[in-house]
Motif scaffolding. Structure first.
Motif, short mmCIF file in Angstrom:
data_model
loop_
_atom_site.label_atom_id
_atom_site.label_comp_id
_atom_site.label_asym_id
_atom_site.label_seq_id
_atom_site.Cartn_x
_atom_site.Cartn_y
_atom_site.Cartn_z
N GLY A 23 -1.53 -3.42 0.72
CA GLY A 23 -1.60 -3.69 -0.70
C GLY A 23 -0.44 -3.17 -1.53
O GLY A 23 -0.39 -3.39 -2.73
N VAL A 24 0.51 -2.48 -0.91
CA VAL A 24 1.63 -1.90 -1.65
C VAL A 24 2.93 -2.18 -0.88
O VAL A 24 2.97 -2.03 0.33
CB VAL A 24 1.47 -0.38 -1.82
CG1 VAL A 24 2.63 0.22 -2.59
CG2 VAL A 24 0.16 -0.06 -2.51
N TYR A 26 6.87 -0.97 -0.89
CA TYR A 26 7.88 -0.05 -1.39
C TYR A 26 9.25 -0.56 -0.97
O TYR A 26 9.50 -0.76 0.22
CB TYR A 26 7.69 1.35 -0.80
CG TYR A 26 6.47 2.08 -1.29
CD1 TYR A 26 6.51 2.84 -2.44
CD2 TYR A 26 5.27 2.03 -0.59
CE1 TYR A 26 5.40 3.54 -2.90
CE2 TYR A 26 4.15 2.70 -1.03
CZ TYR A 26 4.22 3.45 -2.18
OH TYR A 26 3.12 4.13 -2.63
N TYR A 60 1.82 7.01 -1.22
CA TYR A 60 0.71 6.12 -0.85
C TYR A 60 -0.53 6.94 -0.52
O TYR A 60 -1.63 6.64 -0.97
CB TYR A 60 1.11 5.23 0.32
CG TYR A 60 0.05 4.26 0.72
CD1 TYR A 60 -0.10 3.05 0.04
CD2 TYR A 60 -0.83 4.53 1.77
CE1 TYR A 60 -1.07 2.15 0.38
CE2 TYR A 60 -1.81 3.63 2.12
CZ TYR A 60 -1.92 2.44 1.43
OH TYR A 60 -2.92 1.55 1.79
N HIS A 63 -2.07 8.42 -3.75
CA HIS A 63 -2.52 7.54 -4.81
C HIS A 63 -3.41 6.37 -4.35
O HIS A 63 -4.07 5.76 -5.18
CB HIS A 63 -1.33 6.98 -5.58
CG HIS A 63 -0.60 8.02 -6.34
ND1 HIS A 63 0.44 8.75 -5.82
CD2 HIS A 63 -0.79 8.51 -7.60
CE1 HIS A 63 0.87 9.60 -6.71
NE2 HIS A 63 0.14 9.49 -7.80
N TYR A 64 -3.41 6.04 -3.07
CA TYR A 64 -4.13 4.83 -2.64
C TYR A 64 -5.17 5.06 -1.54
O TYR A 64 -6.14 4.33 -1.48
CB TYR A 64 -3.13 3.77 -2.15
CG TYR A 64 -2.23 3.27 -3.25
CD1 TYR A 64 -2.70 2.34 -4.17
CD2 TYR A 64 -0.94 3.74 -3.38
CE1 TYR A 64 -1.89 1.87 -5.19
CE2 TYR A 64 -0.12 3.28 -4.40
CZ TYR A 64 -0.59 2.35 -5.29
OH TYR A 64 0.21 1.91 -6.31
N GLN A 68 -9.68 3.29 -2.08
CA GLN A 68 -10.10 1.99 -1.54
C GLN A 68 -11.57 1.95 -1.22
O GLN A 68 -12.25 2.84 -1.02
CB GLN A 68 -9.28 1.64 -0.31
CG GLN A 68 -7.82 1.45 -0.65
CD GLN A 68 -7.00 1.08 0.57
OE1 GLN A 68 -7.51 0.98 1.68
NE2 GLN A 68 -5.74 0.88 0.37
#
Length: 68
Positions: A23-24, A26, A60, A63-64, A68
């Protein structure tokens, strides 16, 4: 990690990024290839990419991962 290489007007450009983090995306480094010694990426750029990859993984994770 994935590296995208593109030639334009006699110059070569590279962008290095990772898609492993769900989902990210970089972008770790983008630069014009200027080496006169073949296709190898200069050591300075590799070290910069490795450091940024480490920080991207830390970001990541902070923050993620638990959201989820």
């Amino acid at each position: 990690m994935l590296e995208v290489v593109e030639d334009f007007d006699g110059d070569t450009y590279r962008a290095v990024y990772t898609l492993k983090l769900a989902g990210v995306v970089y972008v770790l480094h983008a630069f014009q290839k200027k080496s006169k010694k073949g296709i190898a990426t200069p050591k300075q750029d590799i070290e910069l990419i490795e450091g940024r990859l480490k920080r991207a993984k830390e970001h990541y994770s902070e923050h993620y991962i638990n959201q989820q």
